[in-house]
Scaffold this motif. Sequence first.
Motif, mmCIF file in Angstrom:
data_model
loop_
_atom_site.group_PDB
_atom_site.id
_atom_site.type_symbol
_atom_site.label_atom_id
_atom_site.label_comp_id
_atom_site.label_asym_id
_atom_site.label_seq_id
_atom_site.Cartn_x
_atom_site.Cartn_y
_atom_site.Cartn_z
ATOM 1 N N ARG A 134 0.843 -1.212 0.000
ATOM 2 C CA ARG A 134 0.000 0.000 0.000
ATOM 3 C C ARG A 134 0.871 1.253 0.000
ATOM 4 O O ARG A 134 1.891 1.325 0.682
ATOM 5 C CB ARG A 134 -0.910 0.022 1.226
ATOM 6 N N GLY A 135 0.427 2.232 -0.773
ATOM 7 C CA GLY A 135 1.127 3.511 -0.816
ATOM 8 C C GLY A 135 2.374 3.506 -1.684
ATOM 9 O O GLY A 135 3.091 4.509 -1.723
ATOM 10 N N LYS A 136 2.617 2.412 -2.402
ATOM 11 C CA LYS A 136 3.835 2.300 -3.198
ATOM 12 C C LYS A 136 3.552 2.490 -4.688
ATOM 13 O O LYS A 136 2.431 2.319 -5.154
ATOM 14 C CB LYS A 136 4.496 0.937 -2.971
ATOM 15 N N ARG A 145 -1.314 -8.370 -16.382
ATOM 16 C CA ARG A 145 -2.317 -8.302 -15.327
ATOM 17 C C ARG A 145 -1.822 -8.958 -14.038
ATOM 18 O O ARG A 145 -1.095 -9.948 -14.076
ATOM 19 C CB ARG A 145 -3.611 -8.971 -15.795
ATOM 20 N N PHE A 146 -2.254 -8.404 -12.917
ATOM 21 C CA PHE A 146 -1.857 -8.887 -11.605
ATOM 22 C C PHE A 146 -3.103 -8.923 -10.721
ATOM 23 O O PHE A 146 -3.381 -7.981 -9.972
ATOM 24 C CB PHE A 146 -0.784 -7.971 -11.003
ATOM 25 N N PRO A 147 -3.897 -10.002 -10.820
ATOM 26 C CA PRO A 147 -5.196 -10.058 -10.138
ATOM 27 C C PRO A 147 -5.125 -9.799 -8.639
ATOM 28 O O PRO A 147 -6.029 -9.173 -8.072
ATOM 29 C CB PRO A 147 -5.684 -11.486 -10.427
ATOM 30 N N ASP A 148 -4.054 -10.242 -7.985
ATOM 31 C CA ASP A 148 -3.955 -10.056 -6.541
ATOM 32 C C ASP A 148 -3.725 -8.596 -6.147
ATOM 33 O O ASP A 148 -4.082 -8.172 -5.051
ATOM 34 C CB ASP A 148 -2.839 -10.934 -5.964
ATOM 35 N N LEU A 149 -3.133 -7.818 -7.054
ATOM 36 C CA LEU A 149 -2.857 -6.414 -6.769
ATOM 37 C C LEU A 149 -3.928 -5.477 -7.325
ATOM 38 O O LEU A 149 -3.986 -4.301 -6.947
ATOM 39 C CB LEU A 149 -1.490 -6.019 -7.347
ATOM 40 N N GLU A 150 -4.766 -5.975 -8.226
ATOM 41 C CA GLU A 150 -5.726 -5.125 -8.925
ATOM 42 C C GLU A 150 -6.677 -4.378 -7.994
ATOM 43 O O GLU A 150 -6.958 -3.191 -8.225
ATOM 44 C CB GLU A 150 -6.513 -5.941 -9.940
ATOM 45 N N PRO A 151 -7.227 -5.005 -6.933
ATOM 46 C CA PRO A 151 -8.121 -4.240 -6.050
ATOM 47 C C PRO A 151 -7.448 -3.013 -5.441
ATOM 48 O O PRO A 151 -8.071 -1.941 -5.348
ATOM 49 C CB PRO A 151 -8.505 -5.267 -4.972
ATOM 50 N N LEU A 152 -6.198 -3.144 -5.036
ATOM 51 C CA LEU A 152 -5.483 -2.011 -4.445
ATOM 52 C C LEU A 152 -5.130 -0.965 -5.498
ATOM 53 O O LEU A 152 -5.132 0.238 -5.226
ATOM 54 C CB LEU A 152 -4.218 -2.495 -3.740
ATOM 55 N N ILE A 153 -4.836 -1.414 -6.725
ATOM 56 C CA ILE A 153 -4.558 -0.472 -7.809
ATOM 57 C C ILE A 153 -5.823 0.316 -8.149
ATOM 58 O O ILE A 153 -5.786 1.540 -8.300
ATOM 59 C CB ILE A 153 -4.019 -1.228 -9.047
#
Length: 262
Positions: A134-136, A145-153
Amino acid sequence: MRSRSFLIAMLLPLLPLRLAQAAETVQLATYYDYVPWFVPGRPSAGLNARLASRLSEMSGGRYRFVSVYIPRRRLDVLLQEGKLTMVVAWVHPRFFGDPERTRYFWTGPLMDDESLVVSPRAAPLEYDGPDSLRGKRFGAPGGHRFPDLEPLISAGEITRIDVPQIKNALQMIGAHRRLDFTVVDRSTLDALKHERVIDAALLHVASRPRTASYQRSMLVPLDQPALYRFLHSAVALLRSDSSWFAPPPRPPDKQAHKRPAQ
């Protein structure tokens, strides 16, 4: 009889050509346009080209595999429209939303790999799940695509910055410029080190991988069962023969031949 013998003698040299023409051409695609998978402008270089050559040999003239690059966005369109006619190498079912392996044929594994989180050595990050990022600022090749990171993006908790290739992200991280981290597979990171494209001394690899070890296989369209059967059998043999997989010798270090400054 003489004329018949003459005709046969004339046709014999053409038989290998006709057999070669009878081989079915199959595009062996990768959406990685960087080492070790593909080398733009050098069609015979890269792991995908070596795989295509080896599969062609193993087919005994039935298939002629040709290594090609296809952007991930274009590949997704072909898959959505049901128009894919090529084999996609070096992939995993979860990359394509097919965990049950029902949308496409999947061969056995070509190799094992894992996904790593890389940050600047000057500002190292230790990965402990997506929330630890977070915050990076995250650098990644466009279209990947990066499904695990997509919600935070999507929520703006991670700022994604698209780059042309993964090497660009790693070079920016090494220079500690604009990016806080990137995600790269171990196979690619090792190849870029081998090619001296990046300075590994400037990078920090998180001790915990982003993913557990996974296997890279080949995706085959469901309307190609005969091709799938050949590839499935071929992959089983390739796993026991690593000679085709070996990387080429490292390029010479040009700096080593320069005379030291006086």
